[in-house]
Scaffold this motif. Structure first.
Motif, PDB file in Angstrom:
ATOM      1  N   THR A   1      -4.408  24.481 -35.142  1.00 48.67           N
ATOM      2  CA  THR A   1      -3.301  24.741 -36.062  1.00 48.67           C
ATOM      3  C   THR A   1      -2.098  25.303 -35.303  1.00 48.67           C
ATOM      4  N   ALA A   2      -2.359  26.170 -34.337  1.00 49.26           N
ATOM      5  CA  ALA A   2      -1.275  26.709 -33.519  1.00 49.26           C
ATOM      6  C   ALA A   2      -0.580  25.586 -32.742  1.00 49.26           C
ATOM      7  N   LEU A   3      -1.365  24.634 -32.232  1.00 49.16           N
ATOM      8  CA  LEU A   3      -0.772  23.489 -31.532  1.00 49.16           C
ATOM      9  C   LEU A   3       0.124  22.684 -32.471  1.00 49.16           C
ATOM     10  N   LEU A   4      -0.383  22.391 -33.667  1.00 45.09           N
ATOM     11  CA  LEU A   4       0.385  21.595 -34.628  1.00 45.09           C
ATOM     12  C   LEU A   4       1.679  22.292 -35.032  1.00 45.09           C
ATOM     13  N   VAL A   5       1.591  23.577 -35.317  1.00 40.39           N
ATOM     14  CA  VAL A   5       2.774  24.332 -35.747  1.00 40.39           C
ATOM     15  C   VAL A   5       3.807  24.400 -34.625  1.00 40.39           C
ATOM     16  N   SER A   6       3.333  24.370 -33.383  1.00 38.59           N
ATOM     17  CA  SER A   6       4.243  24.434 -32.238  1.00 38.59           C
ATOM     18  C   SER A   6       4.858  23.081 -31.899  1.00 38.59           C
ATOM     19  N   GLY A   7       4.469  22.036 -32.635  1.00 40.14           N
ATOM     20  CA  GLY A   7       5.066  20.734 -32.427  1.00 40.14           C
ATOM     21  C   GLY A   7       4.255  19.788 -31.559  1.00 40.14           C
ATOM     22  N   PHE A   8       3.084  20.212 -31.115  1.00 42.60           N
ATOM     23  CA  PHE A   8       2.234  19.350 -30.306  1.00 42.60           C
ATOM     24  C   PHE A   8       1.397  18.451 -31.204  1.00 42.60           C
ATOM     25  N   THR A   9       0.829  17.413 -30.620  1.00 46.73           N
ATOM     26  CA  THR A   9      -0.093  16.555 -31.349  1.00 46.73           C
ATOM     27  C   THR A   9      -1.504  16.830 -30.849  1.00 46.73           C
ATOM     28  N   LEU A  10      -2.466  16.539 -31.694  1.00 42.06           N
ATOM     29  CA  LEU A  10      -3.863  16.771 -31.336  1.00 42.06           C
ATOM     30  C   LEU A  10      -4.429  15.553 -30.616  1.00 42.06           C
ATOM     31  N   ASP A  11      -5.234  15.808 -29.593  1.00 39.57           N
ATOM     32  CA  ASP A  11      -5.889  14.721 -28.869  1.00 39.57           C
ATOM     33  C   ASP A  11      -6.952  14.055 -29.733  1.00 39.57           C
ATOM     34  N   GLU A  12      -7.616  14.856 -30.560  1.00 39.18           N
ATOM     35  CA  GLU A  12      -8.700  14.349 -31.400  1.00 39.18           C
ATOM     36  C   GLU A  12      -8.491  14.783 -32.852  1.00 39.18           C
ATOM     37  N   PRO A  13      -7.621  14.104 -33.585  1.00 41.92           N
ATOM     38  CA  PRO A  13      -7.355  14.509 -34.967  1.00 41.92           C
ATOM     39  C   PRO A  13      -8.566  14.353 -35.887  1.00 41.92           C
ATOM     40  N   ASN A  14      -9.462  13.418 -35.588  1.00 49.51           N
ATOM     41  CA  ASN A  14     -10.662  13.254 -36.412  1.00 49.51           C
ATOM     42  C   ASN A  14     -11.584  14.460 -36.296  1.00 49.51           C
ATOM     43  N   THR A  15     -11.663  15.037 -35.118  1.00 50.92           N
ATOM     44  CA  THR A  15     -12.469  16.245 -34.930  1.00 50.92           C
ATOM     45  C   THR A  15     -11.875  17.399 -35.724  1.00 50.92           C
ATOM     46  N   PHE A  16     -10.556  17.523 -35.694  1.00 50.88           N
ATOM     47  CA  PHE A  16      -9.852  18.549 -36.467  1.00 50.88           C
ATOM     48  C   PHE A  16     -10.141  18.372 -37.953  1.00 50.88           C
ATOM     49  N   ALA A  17     -10.031  17.140 -38.429  1.00 51.90           N
ATOM     50  CA  ALA A  17     -10.283  16.857 -39.844  1.00 51.90           C
ATOM     51  C   ALA A  17     -11.725  17.169 -40.217  1.00 51.90           C
ATOM     52  N   GLY A  18     -12.672  16.855 -39.346  1.00 50.98           N
ATOM     53  CA  GLY A  18     -14.080  17.163 -39.605  1.00 50.98           C
ATOM     54  C   GLY A  18     -14.317  18.658 -39.735  1.00 50.98           C
ATOM     55  N   ARG A  19     -13.696  19.421 -38.845  1.00 51.35           N
ATOM     56  CA  ARG A  19     -13.821  20.887 -38.922  1.00 51.35           C
ATOM     57  C   ARG A  19     -13.218  21.404 -40.229  1.00 51.35           C
ATOM     58  N   LEU A  20     -12.075  20.867 -40.574  1.00 51.42           N
ATOM     59  CA  LEU A  20     -11.406  21.289 -41.804  1.00 51.42           C
ATOM     60  C   LEU A  20     -12.263  20.964 -43.023  1.00 51.42           C
ATOM     61  N   HIS A  21     -12.860  19.782 -43.043  1.00 52.95           N
ATOM     62  CA  HIS A  21     -13.741  19.407 -44.154  1.00 52.95           C
ATOM     63  C   HIS A  21     -14.958  20.322 -44.239  1.00 52.95           C
ATOM     64  N   ARG A  22     -15.540  20.677 -43.086  1.00 54.04           N
ATOM     65  CA  ARG A  22     -16.687  21.600 -43.107  1.00 54.04           C
ATOM     66  C   ARG A  22     -16.292  22.959 -43.665  1.00 54.04           C
ATOM     67  N   MET A  23     -15.096  23.445 -43.312  1.00 61.25           N
ATOM     68  CA  MET A  23     -14.645  24.746 -43.815  1.00 61.25           C
ATOM     69  C   MET A  23     -14.392  24.685 -45.322  1.00 61.25           C
ATOM     70  N   ILE A  24     -13.858  23.576 -45.789  1.00 65.02           N
ATOM     71  CA  ILE A  24     -13.633  23.420 -47.234  1.00 65.02           C
ATOM     72  C   ILE A  24     -14.971  23.392 -47.964  1.00 65.02           C
ATOM     73  N   LYS A  25     -15.927  22.641 -47.435  1.00 62.75           N
ATOM     74  CA  LYS A  25     -17.261  22.589 -48.045  1.00 62.75           C
ATOM     75  C   LYS A  25     -17.903  23.971 -48.057  1.00 62.75           C
ATOM     76  N   LEU A  26     -17.737  24.710 -46.970  1.00 60.94           N
ATOM     77  CA  LEU A  26     -18.283  26.069 -46.905  1.00 60.94           C
ATOM     78  C   LEU A  26     -17.626  26.955 -47.961  1.00 60.94           C
ATOM     79  N   GLY A  27     -16.321  26.849 -48.090  1.00 64.49           N
ATOM     80  CA  GLY A  27     -15.591  27.652 -49.071  1.00 64.49           C
ATOM     81  C   GLY A  27     -15.955  27.313 -50.502  1.00 64.49           C
ATOM     82  N   LEU A  28     -16.308  26.047 -50.737  1.00 69.59           N
ATOM     83  CA  LEU A  28     -16.685  25.618 -52.082  1.00 69.59           C
ATOM     84  C   LEU A  28     -18.186  25.661 -52.310  1.00 69.59           C
TER      85      LEU A  28
END
Length: 85
Positions: free
Chosen positions: A27-54
């Motif tokens: 998230t710090a990389l994205l906010v700073s204007g960089f792009t992610l090397d592996e956006p699918n990995t980022f999305a997977g982590r985000l989905h796991r956190m959402i599932k955990l929260g729900l």
């Protein structure tokens, strides 16, 4: 950050803590204007956190099937609309 360090020190193998640390970094990389090397990995982590929260558990549960789209009677017209040129 201090809480993440405490949780990481308490259990080095905790996947949730690792996901949180990577999400914070990515998230710090994205906010700073960089792009992610592996956006699918980022999305997977985000989905796991959402599932955990729900409190969604994937073990033993099958996802509901998505119903098929209904065909309209104007299939010839719809086909023409899909043509691109």
């Amino acid at each position: 950050i201090k809480e993440l360090v405490k949780k990481s020190d308490a259990d080095k193998g905790d996947k949730t803590v690792k996901d949180l640390i990577w999400l914070l970094f990515d998230t710090a990389l994205l906010v700073s204007g960089f792009t992610l090397d592996e956006p699918n990995t980022f999305a997977g982590r985000l989905h796991r956190m959402i599932k955990l929260g729900l409190s969604i558990d994937d073990d033993g549960e099958e996802e509901e099937a998505i119903p098929a789209l209904e065909e309209s009677g104007d299939s010839a017209e719809a086909s023409k609309m899909e043509e691109v040129d």
